[in-house]
Design an enzyme around this catalytic site. Structure first.
Site, PDB file in Angstrom:
ATOM      1  N   ARG A   1       0.842  -1.185   0.000  1.00 28.90           N
ATOM      2  CA  ARG A   1       0.000   0.000   0.000  1.00 28.90           C
ATOM      3  C   ARG A   1       0.886   1.247   0.000  1.00 28.90           C
ATOM      4  NH1 ARG A   1      -2.704   3.026   4.863  1.00 28.90           N
ATOM      5  NH2 ARG A   1      -3.924   4.530   3.698  1.00 28.90           N
TER       6      ARG A   1
ATOM      7  N   ASN B   1      -7.060   1.751  10.157  1.00 27.27           N
ATOM      8  CA  ASN B   1      -5.753   1.954  10.769  1.00 27.27           C
ATOM      9  C   ASN B   1      -5.947   1.915  12.276  1.00 27.27           C
ATOM     10  OD1 ASN B   1      -4.919   2.357   8.163  1.00 27.27           O
ATOM     11  ND2 ASN B   1      -4.392   4.520   8.421  1.00 27.27           N
TER      12      ASN B   1
ATOM     13  N   GLU C   1      -7.322   8.246   6.678  1.00 27.85           N
ATOM     14  CA  GLU C   1      -7.533   8.872   7.981  1.00 27.85           C
ATOM     15  C   GLU C   1      -8.137  10.281   7.896  1.00 27.85           C
ATOM     16  OE1 GLU C   1      -4.019   6.509  10.431  1.00 27.85           O
ATOM     17  OE2 GLU C   1      -3.832   8.666  10.150  1.00 27.85           O
TER      18      GLU C   1
ATOM     19  N   GLU D   1      -3.181  -0.085   8.308  1.00 29.59           N
ATOM     20  CA  GLU D   1      -1.976   0.305   9.049  1.00 29.59           C
ATOM     21  C   GLU D   1      -2.082  -0.242  10.460  1.00 29.59           C
ATOM     22  OE1 GLU D   1      -0.976   4.484   9.287  1.00 29.59           O
ATOM     23  OE2 GLU D   1      -1.483   4.817   7.173  1.00 29.59           O
TER      24      GLU D   1
ATOM     25  N   HIS E   1      -3.211  10.871   0.741  1.00 31.41           N
ATOM     26  CA  HIS E   1      -2.552  10.674   2.028  1.00 31.41           C
ATOM     27  C   HIS E   1      -1.904  11.991   2.441  1.00 31.41           C
ATOM     28  CE1 HIS E   1      -0.894   7.344   4.808  1.00 31.41           C
ATOM     29  NE2 HIS E   1      -0.668   8.509   5.391  1.00 31.41           N
TER      30      HIS E   1
ATOM     31  N   TYR F   1      -3.871   1.833  16.065  1.00 31.28           N
ATOM     32  CA  TYR F   1      -2.619   1.956  16.815  1.00 31.28           C
ATOM     33  C   TYR F   1      -2.792   1.842  18.319  1.00 31.28           C
ATOM     34  CZ  TYR F   1      -0.327   3.462  12.521  1.00 31.28           C
ATOM     35  OH  TYR F   1       0.193   3.500  11.252  1.00 31.28           O
TER      36      TYR F   1
END
Length: 448
Positions: free
Chosen positions: A77, A294, A166, A353, A121, A296
């Site tokens: 990606r 994504n 995002e 991600e 992005h 985290y």
């Protein structure tokens, strides 16, 4: 020992972003982006670092593709830099920009790796920002035109498309918190930007369908799992607001064509409203083929009047921390994707991600023994397996990131890569985490 085994068709990949790795900021007709401007504004980025050179992937992409092939991933990606295609955001197409991405895509295909492309992005052409950026609905039209050019140029070569990365970061982090380009601190502006990006996503999906482009299209939201510290109604409501800020505010329009009313009411009390025009919500909720997530971190919160935007204070309960000071909360990945599946249905999910930042040291043998990062991946892979076993349609996982790179406002001091980048020589050195992932891919799993 028990064995964690993944389906043979599970898509393993890694991810990067154009401004973070490419460099070559003035080459072959590329125009300036908002990140060129922001990073060169003193005090905005740690050490006043910028992406002028970054990892120099513009010139070293063949080396990066070789690393991907050695890793054994099925997909990669990466994002296309809008200012390389339209240096002024609109107008004439820059042929050399398209040529570069054709070379990257052809190299990936030759290596047996599927290109997965993100159209946006974060590197908005500065010329469009000068006209209001995402606050200006003309930028929606410019994005659709840019998307159409890319769709047509790579139809048949690229089969997996992501419109936005995002949207929370594009809007709230960049225009309310002000930590990222363009660095504004206005709640109404952030809500406008979020809405316009969502409309742009929907219009791009419509264009993709209209053109009959091969493959699949979706978008990526960064989800965060935030739980109440106690069962008190105040704590439950405060934690929900904090979570919905990342999750429901973007997922509900994408899948249901509505904004969560309790959040609309909350923002209204803060003096901000959503600038919805007729047809917007139908556009935003265009059917997508997959959702990118994504993930985290996560945490716990409790009610505290006037604490932040949502009267919610985070409570530290003893999580391990990454070098970004983010909680390591692997179980949060299981919880947030289980919630997304239950709430929004059976749309296939890709983790687009997931990764961790730690302080890395290169040994004399050019190795990096990143034990903590390797353990981070191991814990999150287990949660991925739990999700699959639980019937959640998780189809793939992209590790962030292939390379240590320009980490936005943190400059070059924070490293997320599974490959170490020597910023003086630009040499790449795979870390132990790289070899761990390589082994997991080769064996379709690992022992626990």
């Amino acid at each position: 020992m028990a064995r964690i085994e993944f389906p043979k068709d599970f898509v393993w990949g890694t991810a990067t972003a154009s401004y973070q790795i490419e460099g070559a900021w003035q080459e072959d007709g590329r125009g300036p982006s908002i990140w060129d401007t922001f990073s060169k504004t003193p005090g905005k980025v740690f050490n006043n670092d910028n992406g002028d050179v970054a990892c120099d992937s513009y010139h070293r992409y063949e080396e990066d593709v070789a690393l991907l092939k050695k890793l054994g991933v099925k997909a990669y990606r990466f994002s296309i830099a809008w200012p390389r295609i339209f240096p002024q955001g609109t107008g004439e197409v820059n042929a050399k920009g398209l040529e570069y991405y054709h070379k990257v895509v052809d190299a990936l295909i030759a290596a047996g790796i599927e290109p997965c492309v993100t159209l946006y992005h974060w590197d908005l052409p500065q010329a469009l920002q000068d006209k209001g950026g995402w606050d200006n609905r003309d930028t929606i039209d410019a994005f659709v035109k840019y998307s159409e050019v890319i769709f047509k140029a790579f139809n048949g070569k690229i089969k997996q498309w992501i419109t936005f990365n995002e949207t929370w970061c594009v809007s709230f982090l960049s225009n309310y918190i002000g930590a990222h380009a363009p660095g504004n601190t206005d709640l109404q502006l952030a809500i406008n930007v979020a809405h316009h990006c969502m409309v742009a996503h929907g219009e791009a999906v419509k264009k993709f369908r209209e053109l009959g482009i091969q493959g699949e299209i979706g978008t990526t939201h960064n989800l965060y799992w935030f739980e109440p510290y106690s069962t008190s109604p105040e704590d439950v409501a405060a934690a929900h607001r904090n979570r919905a800020y990342n999750n429901e505010w973007f997922m509900e329009p994408t899948f249901k064509g509505t904004y969560p009313q309790f959040m609309v009411d909350w923002f209204k009390a803060k003096g901000a409203s959503v600038p919805i025009l007729p047809g917007d919500m139908e556009t935003i909720s265009q059917k997508i083929d997959f959702i990118g997530v994504n993930f985290y971190s996560g945490g716990f919160g409790r009610y505290k009047k006037d604490e932040g935007l949502f009267d919610c204070e985070e409570v530290q309960i003893g999580f391990d921390k990454t070098y970004m000071d983010w909680n390591v909360y692997a179980d949060g990945l299981y919880k947030v994707l289980s919630w997304a599946h239950e709430e929004y249905g059976d749309t296939p999910i890709y983790i687009t991600e997931n990764g961790a930042c730690y302080e890395d040291a290169l040994t004399e043998e050019n190795r990096v023994h990143d034990v903590l990062r390797t353990e981070y991946f191991r814990k999150h892979f287990i949660q991925c397996h739990r999700l699959i076993e639980s019937g959640v349609p998780l189809k793939g996982y992209f590790a962030w990131s292939l390379l240590d790179n320009f980490e936005w406002a943190e400059g070059y001091r924070k490293r997320f890569g599974i490959v170490y980048t020597n910023y003086q020589t630009l040499e790449r050195h795979p870390k132990d985490s790289y070899y761990f992932i390589q082994d997991v891919i080769k064996n379709d799993g690992f022992e626990v």
